[in-house]
Design an enzyme around this catalytic site. Structure first.
Site, PDB file in Angstrom:
ATOM      1  N   ASP A  93      -9.125  -5.010  -5.606  1.00  0.00           N
ATOM      2  CA  ASP A  93      -8.560  -4.007  -4.696  1.00  0.00           C
ATOM      3  C   ASP A  93      -9.182  -2.661  -5.049  1.00  0.00           C
ATOM      4  OD1 ASP A  93      -7.169  -2.262  -3.115  1.00  0.00           O
ATOM      5  OD2 ASP A  93      -5.199  -3.133  -3.507  1.00  0.00           O
TER       6      ASP A  93
ATOM      7  N   HIS B  76      -7.399  -5.603  -1.226  1.00  0.00           N
ATOM      8  CA  HIS B  76      -6.265  -4.879  -0.651  1.00  0.00           C
ATOM      9  C   HIS B  76      -5.585  -5.693   0.452  1.00  0.00           C
ATOM     10  CE1 HIS B  76      -3.932  -1.253  -0.387  1.00  0.00           C
ATOM     11  NE2 HIS B  76      -4.158  -1.107   0.900  1.00  0.00           N
TER      12      HIS B  76
ATOM     13  N   SER C 156       0.845  -1.189   0.000  1.00  0.00           N
ATOM     14  CA  SER C 156       0.000   0.000   0.000  1.00  0.00           C
ATOM     15  C   SER C 156       0.889   1.251   0.000  1.00  0.00           C
ATOM     16  CB  SER C 156      -0.932  -0.059   1.216  1.00  0.00           C
ATOM     17  OG  SER C 156      -2.012   0.819   1.063  1.00  0.00           O
TER      18      SER C 156
END
EC number: 3.4.21.26
Length: 710
Positions: free
Chosen positions: A641, A680, A554
Site C-alpha cells: 500500500d 490500497h 483509507s
C-alpha cells in the site's frame, strides 16, 4: 488476567519531535522503516496472533464458502466503441481480474483482447488505466503489480492484438492521451529516486512531469512537455479536445476540486511536439474546478464549481476568455449536484446529477442547454457510461443495494429516445424481494440533517437485538452512493444483520458546501455525524452498542479509529482498513502531501492544533469508567500500500496494545492483519477480496457472538 498476550514491542522513549513548542513522543517511529528487520519481526509477530484468531472464528469457513458461491455471478462493463470496434470488460464470476473483450459489431462474436489473468499466477498484476488511439487502431495500457500505485505502460496494435515493444516506467497518477494523428501519447512520470520503487517504499512523490511518447521509440527519447520546478506538488494531466486541435492541461495541487487550466493549440506548433509546449494560461489560479466537456471551434464547454458549489456548465470562448464574457449553458441546480457530463452525437449532452445521494440522468441540447429528456432510473447509482461526441448511441449501467446491475443501451438516431435493457444480471441465492432499503435523514450534533441508507430483511422487529454494520467515509468530495455488495448482503442474510451507510460531511453528496463542512477546521463534523448515525440506529431499535460494528477504509479508516477513541462505549467492533492514523506525519510519505487540502498540515501551528485533537495515534487513552473498554478492533493493511503506507496502522496497533491492551478490563481483542502482495485496494484479485471479507465478517461474528443463519 490478560485476555490476549500481545507481542512485547520496543518503545523508543527518546523519539520526540517538537511541533510549535509542543513535544510529541513518537516511540514507534522505528516502524516507519518498512525494510528493517525489526519492522518485519513486528509484522510477523502480529500476524502470528491474528491469523489463528481469524481462522478459529467458527463461521469463517461457512462465510467464505457462501461468499465464493454468491460472488460467482457474471460482471459486465458497458460496451464502448473505439474506431470501428466495440469493447467491454467481463468477469465470468470468480476470475481474479476482469478481461477485456472485442467485437466487430454488437451482434458479432466476442474475442478476448486483453486478459490480465495471464500476467501473473496469483492475479496480483492488474490493469490500471488504458487509452485507445483516436482511430481505435492502437491501445496503451497500464499494469500495476501487487496493488502498488506504480504503473508500467505497454502498447498493442489492436488488429490481431499484437504486442508492441514500447514500455514506459516511473509512471504514477498518470493521464493517457493520444494525439489524434495516432503518433504518440501524453503521460505523466516521476524523476528517478534513490532506493526501490515497487510500492513498499515510503519516499515522497514530487515533481511529476508531463511527457509525450512517440510510438516506436525508446522512453529515453520521450519529449518533456510540461514541468513545474518551483511547484513540486503540482500534477498536470493532459487531454485532447474532441476535434484533436487543442491539448488541455489540468493542473492540480492536492485533492481539492480546483485546477488551473492551460491549453496549447497544436496548429501553433508547426514542427509538431518537440519540447515544452506553448501553453496559454486560460485559468491560472486554484479558485474553481474546470472539467472539459467539448468544444465547437474556440467555444469550450466546461463543468465548473466556480461560484457554483453544486456545479454548472459554462461556455468560454478562447478568443475572448475574460471571466466577464463567460456564458452559462446549464445553470447550477439549487440542491442537486452535477456529477459528470458527456457530449454525444455531436449536439447532445448527457448530464448525471446526484439528488439526495441518488442519481438522475438527463439529455440536454448542446447549443441551448435545454433539457430534452430524463432517462427512467430506479433508486440507485449510475456506475458506468459510454458514448462520445462522434458516437450516435450511449450505454449506461445502473446498480443499487439490492440490484447487481442493469446495462441500458439508447440509440440516439431514433425519433423516440427509449433506452432498452441491454444486459441484466441476477444473483442466485439472494432474493431482493426479501429485503428493503430505506433512506432516512438524522440530525447531527449541530442539527445538520445527514442522509443514511439502511438495508435489512423485511419485517424485522426494531427491538435493538440485531447486529448492525455501519459504513462511512466522509472526505475528499467523494460521494458514497448505493452499491451492490455480496459480502454485506451475506451479513444481512446469514448473520441477521442490518446494513447502514451514512453520507456524512466531507463527501460530495451535496456539492462543495458539504465537502467543506467536513474538512480542515471542520473535520470533527465527520466524527460527530458518524457517531450520531450510530446513536440513531440504537435509538430506533435497529441495534445496540454491543452489536454494532463500524467500518471504513483509507480516510474512512481514520474515521472509525477516531470514533473508537472518542466514543469507545458506542461500538462493539471496529474494522479499519488501510487507515490514515498518524495525522502529524501523513504528509511526509508517498502522495500524502496531496491530502493537506482536506486535513491541513502539522507544519502550520493552527493546523497542528486541529490535527492533534483527533489524530487516532495521538488520542488513544484507557477509558476512565471501569465498565467501558475499547471495542474489538481489527486493522487491515498490506505491504504494497503506497497510497496510505502501512506504518500508519503498525504504529496505531502498537499504541493500542500498549496503552489499552495491557489493561485488565480490556478483554476485547486489538488486532492487525498485514497482507502481502496487496495494496490500497485498486486491482485487488478476487481471491484476495474473498479472503479479506471472510476475515472481516468472521472477526465480527466471533467478537459479537453472532450465530450463522442457514
Amino acid at each position: 488476567m490478560l485476555s490476549f498476550q500481545y507481542p512485547d514491542v520496543y518503545r523508543d522513549e527518546t523519539s520526540v519531535q517538537e511541533y510549535h513548542g509542543h513535544k510529541i513522543c513518537d516511540p514507534y517511529s522505528w516502524l516507519e522503516d518498512p525494510d528493517s528487520e525489526q519492522t518485519k519481526a513486528f509484522v510477523e509477530a502480529q500476524n502470528k496472533i491474528t491469523v489463528p484468531f481469524l481462522e478459529q472464528c467458527p463461521i469463517r469457513g461457512l462465510y467464505k464458502e457462501r461468499m465464493t458461491e454468491l460472488y460467482d455471478y457474471p460482471k459486465y462493463s458497458c460496451h464502448f466503441k473505439k474506431g470501428k470496434r466495440y469493447f467491454y470488460f467481463y468477469n465470468t464470476g470468480l476470475q481474479n481480474q476482469r478481461v477485456l473483450y472485442v467485437q466487430d459489431s454488437l451482434e458479432g462474436e466476442a474475442r478476448v483482447f486483453l486478459d490480465p489473468n495471464t500476467l501473473s499466477d496469483d492475479g496480483t498484476v492488474a490493469l490500471r488505466g488504458y487509452a485507445f488511439s483516436e482511430d481505435g487502431e492502437y491501445f496503451a495500457y497500464g499494469l500495476s503489480a501487487s496493488g502498488s500505485d506504480w504503473v508500467t505502460i505497454k502498447f498493442m496494435k489492436v488488429d490481431g492484438a499484437k504486442e508492441l515493444p514500447d514500455v514506459l516506467e516511473r509512471v504514477k497518477f498518470t493521464c493517457m492521451a493520444w494525439t489524434h494523428d495516432g503518433k504518440g501519447m501524453f503521460y505523466n512520470s516521476y524523476p528517478q529516486q534513490d532506493g526501490k520503487s515497487d510500492g513498499t517504499e515510503t519516499s515522497t512523490n514530487l515533481h511529476q512531469k508531463l511527457c509525450y511518447h512517440v510510438l516506436g521509440t525508446d522512453q529515453s527519447e520521450d519529449i518533456l512537455c510540461a514541468e513545474f520546478p518551483d511547484e513540486p506538488k503540482w500534477m498536470g494531466g493532459a487531454e485532447l479536445s474532441d476535434d484533436g486541435r487543442y491539448v488541455l492541461l489540468s493542473i492540480w495541487e492536492g485533492c481539492d476540486p480546483v485546477n488551473r487550466l492551460w491549453y496549447c493549440d497544436l496548429q501553433q506548433e508547426p514542427n509538431g511536439i518537440t519540447g515544452i509546449l506553448k501553453w496559454v494560461k486560460l485559468i491560472d489560479n486554484f479558485e474553481g474546478e474546470y472539467d472539459y466537456v467539448t468544444n465547437e471551434g474556440t467555444v469550450f464547454t466546461f463543468k465548473t464549481n466556480r461560484n457554483s458549489p453544486n456545479y454548472r456548465l459554462i461556455n468560454i470562448d478562447f478568443t475572448d476568455p475574460d471571466e466577464s464574457k463567460w456564458k452559462v449553458l446549464v445553470p447550477e441546480h439549487e440542491k442537486d449536484v452535477l456529477e459528470w457530463v458527456a457530449c454525444v452525437r455531436s449536439n447532445f449532452l448527457v448530464l448525471c446529477y446526484l439528488h439526495d445521494v441518488k442519481n438522475i440522468l438527463q439529455l440536454h441540447d448542446l447549443t441551448t442547454g435545454a433539457l430534452l429528456k430524463t432517462f427512467p432510473l430506479d433508486v440507485g447509482s449510475v456506475v458506468g457510461y459510454s458514448g462520445r461526441k462522434k458516437d450516435s448511441e450511449i450505454f449506461y449501467q445502473f446498480t443499487s443495494f439490492l440490484s447487481p446491475g442493469v446495462i441500458y443501451h439508447c440509440d440516439l438516431t431514433k425519433e423516440e429516445l427509449e433506452p432498452m435493457v441491454f444486459r441484466e444480471v441476477t444473483v442466485k441465492g439472494i432474493d431482493a424481494a426479501d429485503y428493503q432499503t430505506i433512506q432516512i435523514f438524522y440530525p447531527s450534533k449541530d442539527g445538520t440533517k445527514i442522509p443514511m441508507f439502511i438495508v435489512h430483511k423485511k419485517g424485522i422487529k426494531l427491538d435493538g437485538s440485531h447486529p448492525a454494520f455501519l459504513y462511512g467515509y466522509g472526505g475528499f468530495n467523494i460521494s458514497i452512493t448505493p452499491n451492490y455488495s455480496v459480502s454485506r448482503l451475506i451479513f444481512v442474510r446469514h448473520m441477521g444483520g442490518v446494513l447502514a451507510v451514512a453520507n456524512i460531511r466531507g463527501g460530495g453528496e451535496y456539492g462543495e458546501t458539504w465537502h467543506k463542512g467536513g474538512i480542515l477546521a471542520n473535520k470533527q463534523n465527520c466524527f460527530d455525524d458518524f457517531q450520531c448515525a450510530a446513536e440513531y440506529l440504537i435509538k430506533e431499535g435497529y441495534t445496540s452498542p454491543k452489536r454494532l460494528t463500524i467500518n471504513g477504509g483509507s480516510n474512512g479508516g481514520l474515521l472509525v479509529a477516531a470514533c473508537a477513541n472518542q466514543r469507545p462505549d458506542l461500538f462493539g467492533c471496529v474494522i479499519a482498513q488501510v487507515g490514515v492514523m498518524d495525522m502529524l506525519k501523513f504528509h511526509k510519505f508517498t502522495i500524502g502531501h496531496a491530502w493537506t487540502t482536506d486535513y491541513g498540515c502539522s507544519d502550520t501551528k493552527q493546523h497542528f492544533e486541529w490535527l492533534l485533537k483527533y489524530s487516532p495515534l495521538h488520542n488513544v487513552k484507557l477509558p476512565e469508567a471501569d465498565d467501558i473498554q475499547y471495542p474489538s478492533m481489527l486493522l487491515l493493511t498490506a505491504d504494497h500500500d503506497d497510497r496510505v503506507v502501512p506504518l500508519h496502522s503498525l504504529k496505531f496497533i502498537a499504541t493500542l496494545q500498549y496503552i489499552v491492551g495491557r489493561s485488565r478490563k480490556q478483554s476485547n481483542p486489538l488486532l492487525i492483519h498485514v497482507d502481502t502482495k496487496a495494496g490500497h485496494g485498486a486491482g485487488k484479485p478476487t481471491a484476495k477480496v474473498i479472503e479479506e471479507v471472510s476475515d472481516m465478517f468472521a472477526f465480527i461474528a466471533r467478537c459479537l457472538n453472532i450465530e450463522w443463519i442457514q
